[in-house]
Design a protein around this motif. Structure first.
Motif, mmCIF file in Angstrom:
data_model
loop_
_atom_site.group_PDB
_atom_site.id
_atom_site.type_symbol
_atom_site.label_atom_id
_atom_site.label_comp_id
_atom_site.label_asym_id
_atom_site.label_seq_id
_atom_site.Cartn_x
_atom_site.Cartn_y
_atom_site.Cartn_z
ATOM 1 N N SER A 166 0.818 -1.209 0.000
ATOM 2 C CA SER A 166 0.000 0.000 0.000
ATOM 3 C C SER A 166 0.852 1.260 0.000
ATOM 4 N N CYS A 402 -3.411 2.169 -7.475
ATOM 5 C CA CYS A 402 -3.582 0.776 -7.061
ATOM 6 C C CYS A 402 -3.220 -0.129 -8.233
ATOM 7 N N ASP A 486 -7.821 4.065 -7.002
ATOM 8 C CA ASP A 486 -8.835 3.420 -6.167
ATOM 9 C C ASP A 486 -10.251 3.750 -6.619
ATOM 10 N N ASP A 507 -2.000 -1.449 -2.978
ATOM 11 C CA ASP A 507 -3.225 -0.822 -2.486
ATOM 12 C C ASP A 507 -2.969 0.618 -2.071
ATOM 13 N N GLU A 508 -3.531 1.562 -2.830
ATOM 14 C CA GLU A 508 -3.462 3.000 -2.500
ATOM 15 C C GLU A 508 -2.023 3.423 -2.220
#
Length: 551
Positions: A166, A402, A486, A507-508
């Motif tokens: 992330s 992402c 996202d 993720d992000e």
């Protein structure tokens, strides 16, 4: 102002959960200890309570209590003031507010490892983490102890192992692409639990009467087996767990692995609340909860102090920074048609600025394919100098990079949904990188949507044909990595449900405008060149208006 602050503190307090100390030998406090905590501020320094309100609350409570102020991560990224100063303005403001301890969240690393470590060196407070490693050695101390009236309170840091995906994975690697940093992650969670338990046991052995976990772990299913619930349920000795990462506001009493009560508290994001943990001098009980900001104006609008002035100074500096030249472009970059200047080309056809932005997502993620919705790319950039302000206006929504794992079939469906309205506009029209395709516009769209205008299926012939990935025909059965943000990949942006349930690989990782800035400044060496000269792009998306003649 004092009367107003007293009123809003009384109105804002939400009793969360209470537990009682069981150790009769705990030394007596002469007054309560209040641990104030923030989390996931994401540069919201003038939102909600703001840092000015936080400072005022801390000062008010300090008149009758011992006060410790801590942050549970993700403070230095999320708004332009973070992006343009690469986090430094936030560290300076945290110093001014007087934070005592902080832990790294996943977004503390968004400006790179070297920058993060540089920023921690500028902090007047320690960063701690019991599970952030470099080549088998902890980067920071696992805990710190604060002592009041002879009572020792330990603060143990816990960073989410999701950080590796992330934030930008490359930041945790050496030049050969090997991970040299880790967060003690494994499939069972045992490495993390053991790391936390080791820190807790050491703190207790050092005389800690209370152990407060400072976590950036959250409650999201995708973070299992490293959520706060996993950690609490597999350790003992923690009395309270102050948490962040998932932006929730839950106040809970949970059981540790020995069946003993542990308070768990989280305070949301963007300074909407200030979390607190109170340790009573009267009976040793602990109470956690939130001071909630429930007003339609921000605290700094009515709370004036030195921090108000510092935030306003940082904002003034930001306004100057926005006009700084960060890069150049040798060519005009188009969202709108260069001839019919009120026509938003980017929502119907390929454009050079669409190519640039999509390339940025693919470059910064390392994915096979990148797609970006045209509706999220907002302004032309004329040839010449490029300012920070222009880049922030180009990609202004604060979405995050992402990467997901997709099949070729999902890629095809996503493209088909994106072109359903061509030649009409659609904000979900996709600009692409790493692939090319044709739109056979003479074929009516057979995309089906539900009553909420969410994608359901393709029920007829596809308009999208001859899709090539990396120069090879799209394989509908093959798995690819696909980068976007996202909004598109996790939030059903523009009604696109194609990516629901895809495995998230990164993720992000990084805010949208930072993705573009880093690509132009870093990969392109600060100048957008002739490769992007054609306003209508590089031929990645080709419209075919007539059916091929029958053979």
């Amino acid at each position: 102002m004092k009367k107003f602050l007293g009123l809003i503190l009384a109105l804002a307090m939400l009793l969360g959960c209470v537990a009682y100390a069981e150790d009769a030998d705990v030394p007596a406090l002469t007054k309560d200890v209040v641990v104030l905590f923030t989390s996931d501020v994401h540069c919201g320094i003038d939102q909600g309570w703001g840092y000015a309100g936080l400072s005022a609350v801390r000062d008010a409570l300090a008149k009758k209590n011992h006060v410790v102020l801590v942050d549970n991560g993700d403070s230095i990224q999320g708004e332009a003031v973070g992006t343009l100063t690469r986090g430094e303005a936030l560290i300076e403001l945290m110093n001014a507010v007087g934070y005592d301890i902080a832990i790294p969240g996943n977004h503390e690393f968004d400006y790179g490892m070297d920058r993060f470590l540089e920023l921690t060196g500028k902090a007047d407070f320690p960063y701690i983490s019991s599970n952030f490693n470099k080549e088998g050695e902890l980067v920071f101390k696992p805990y710190v102890i604060k002592e009041f009236d002879g009572v020792k309170i330990a603060f143990v840091g816990i960073s989410t192992p999701k950080t590796l995906t992330s934030s930008t994975p490359a930041y945790f690697m050496d030049d050969a692409g090997n991970f040299i940093y880790d967060f003690m992650q494994d499939e069972t969670g045992e490495k993390l639990y053991n790391a936390v338990q080791t820190a807790v046991d050491a703190a207790i052995a050092e005389g800690a009467a209370y152990v407060v976990a400072m976590g950036h772990t959250g409650n999201e299913a995708e973070c299992q087996p490293w959520t706060y619930a996993d950690i609490i349920g597999n350790t003992n000795g923690i009395d309270a767990y102050l948490d962040g990462h998932s932006h929730d506001k839950q106040q809970l009493i949970m059981k540790n692995k020995d069946g003993e009560d542990v308070l768990r508290s989280a305070c949301g994001t963007k300074m909407e609340n200030i979390g607190y943990l109170r340790i009573s001098a009267a009976d040793g009980s602990m109470t956690c909860g939130l001071y909630k900001w429930n007003y339609d104006f921000a605290g700094p609008e009515v709370i004036r102090n030195d921090i108000t002035d510092a935030v306003e100074a940082a904002t003034a500096t930001l306004n100057e920074k926005l006009q700084e030249v960060v890069a150049r472009t040798a060519v005009d970059l188009y969202v709108y048609d260069p001839v019919a200047t009120d026509v938003r080309l980017i929502r119907t056809v390929e454009t050079n600025i669409g190519d640039l932005v999509a390339d940025a997502y693919r470059d910064q993620s390392g994915a096979d394919i990148a797609v970006v919705n045209g509706g999220g790319i907002r302004v032309n950039i004329p040839a010449g100098d490029i300012t920070y302000d222009q880049l922030l206006k180009l990609h202004p929504y604060g979405n995050y990079l992402c990467v997901v794992e997709v099949t070729g079939q999902q890629v095809l469906e996503a493209l088909e949904y994106a072109v359903k309205d061509v030649p009409g506009e659609f904000g979900g029209f996709l600009q692409v990188s790493g692939l090319t395709f044709e739109i056979h516009t003479y074929i009516p769209s057979s995309v089906k949507m539900d009553v909420n205008k969410m994608y359901v299926s393709v029920d007829g012939e596809y308009r999208v044909k001859n899709v090539m990935v990396g120069g090879e025909p799209l394989d509908l059965e093959k798995t690819y990595t696909l980068a976007s943000h996202d909004y598109k990949l996790k939030g059903n942006g523009d009604g696109n449900t194609v990516f629901d349930d895809c495995k998230i690989l990164q993720d992000e990782v990084k805010i949208d405008n930072q993705v573009v800035i880093d690509y132009i400044v870093g990969t392109l060496g600060g100048e957008v060149g002739e490769a992007y000269a054609d306003p209508y792009g590089q031929g990645r998306i080709v419209a075919v208006s007539e059916a091929p003649a029958a053979e």
